[in-house]
Write a protein that holds these residues in place. Structure first.
Motif, short mmCIF file in Angstrom:
data_model
loop_
_atom_site.label_atom_id
_atom_site.label_comp_id
_atom_site.label_asym_id
_atom_site.label_seq_id
_atom_site.Cartn_x
_atom_site.Cartn_y
_atom_site.Cartn_z
N PRO A 26 0.82 -1.22 0.00
CA PRO A 26 0.00 0.00 0.00
C PRO A 26 0.85 1.27 0.00
N VAL A 27 0.44 2.22 -0.80
CA VAL A 27 1.16 3.50 -0.88
C VAL A 27 1.19 4.18 0.48
N SER A 28 0.16 3.96 1.27
CA SER A 28 0.08 4.59 2.59
C SER A 28 1.22 4.16 3.51
N LEU A 29 1.87 3.04 3.18
CA LEU A 29 2.98 2.55 4.01
C LEU A 29 4.33 3.13 3.59
N SER A 30 4.38 3.79 2.45
CA SER A 30 5.66 4.20 1.88
C SER A 30 6.49 5.07 2.82
N LEU A 31 5.86 6.09 3.42
CA LEU A 31 6.61 6.97 4.31
C LEU A 31 7.12 6.24 5.53
#
Length: 208
Positions: A186-191
Motif C-alpha cells: 500500500p502506498v500509505s505505508l511508503s513513508l
C-alpha cells in the motif's frame, strides 16, 4: 545474496516484512528476487498462488520449500552474485536441518517487538545464529510497535541488540500491513517503510 528473515518468536511479522522487502527490491531497485517460503503456515506461498489466480504479473518467484530441499534450491537459485534470495524461516530452531540455511546466509533480518518475551526469543535466535555462522551480518527491525511502548524498555533492548548488529528505525503497528501481498505494498505505508528498507539496501545490498 542470501537473506534470512527470521525470529524464534511467532507473530513478529517476519512473513509480512519479507513481502515488503521483496516488493521494494523488485519494484524500486530492479533486483532479481526469489522468496523461499519455509514457514510452516506457508502464508507467502498462498498469497503468491492467489495473485496468479487473479492474473497479476508476478514481480518475483515464491518457492514453497522444506528444510530437506534447501541445499538443492540454494545451488539452483544462486546463479549470479546479483540474485537476492529471501528466506522466510520457520519459527522454531529445534531442527538440525536449519544448519545449512544458517551457514549459507549472508544477512539476517530479525523483526522484533519491545516486550520481555520477544526480546528473550530474539537474543536466543541471535546467539544460535552467531554460533553457527559467526561472520553473518544481522539487522534488527522494531516491528509492529505500538504507540504506548515504554521508552526506557526500548533504550535497554536497543542497547543489548546493538551488540550483535544494527537496529533500523521503528515500524509502527498499522492495519494496512495486512494488505501487503506478493505484487503490492500500500502506498500509505511508503513513508513508514522506506527509511527502513533504504537503510538495509544501502548498508548491505547496493554493491552486490
Amino acid at each position: 545474496m542470501i537473506i534470512i528473515i527470521g525470529n524464534q518468536k511467532g507473530g513478529a511479522g517476519k512473513s509480512t516484512f519479507a513481502l515488503v522487502l521483496a516488493n521494494f527490491l523488485t519494484q524500486e531497485k530492479n533486483c532479481p528476487v526469489t522468496v523461499i517460503d519455509m514457514d510452516y503456515q506457508q502464508s507467502i506461498a498462498q498469497k503468491f498462488q492467489k495473485a496468479k489466480i487473479l492474473e497479476n504479473a508476478e514481480p518475483y518467484d515464491v518457492v514453497p520449500a522444506n528444510l530437506e530441499s534447501y541445499p538443492y534450491l540454494r545451488d539452483l537459485l544462486c546463479k549470479s552474485a546479483k540474485d537476492v534470495i529471501l528466506i522466510d524461516l520457520p519459527g522454531k530452531l529445534d531442527d538440525d536441518g536449519l544448519i545449512p540455511v544458517f551457514t549459507s546466509a549472508d544477512l539476517v533480518i530479525c523483526p522484533f517487538a519491545y516486550d520481555e518475551f520477544t526480546f528473550q526469543s530474539t537474543v536466543l535466535f541471535t546467539v544460535v545464529m552467531k554460533r553457527i555462522n559467526p561472520k553473518i551480518m544481522m539487522v534488527f527491525v522494531p516491528n509492529r510497535i505500538k504507540s504506548n511502548a515504554r521508552y526506557e524498555i526500548m533504550l535497554e533492548v536497543n542497547e543489548q541488540l546493538s551488540k550483535f548488529g544494527k537496529i533500523t528505525p521503528v515500524l509502527p503497528d498499522r492495519v494496512d500491513f495486512q494488505r501487503v501481498n506478493t505484487f503490492y505494498t500500500p502506498v500509505s505505508l511508503s513513508l513508514v517503510i522506506t527509511p527502513v528498507l533504504e537503510q538495509i539496501y544501502t548498508d548491505y545490498l547496493w554493491k552486490t
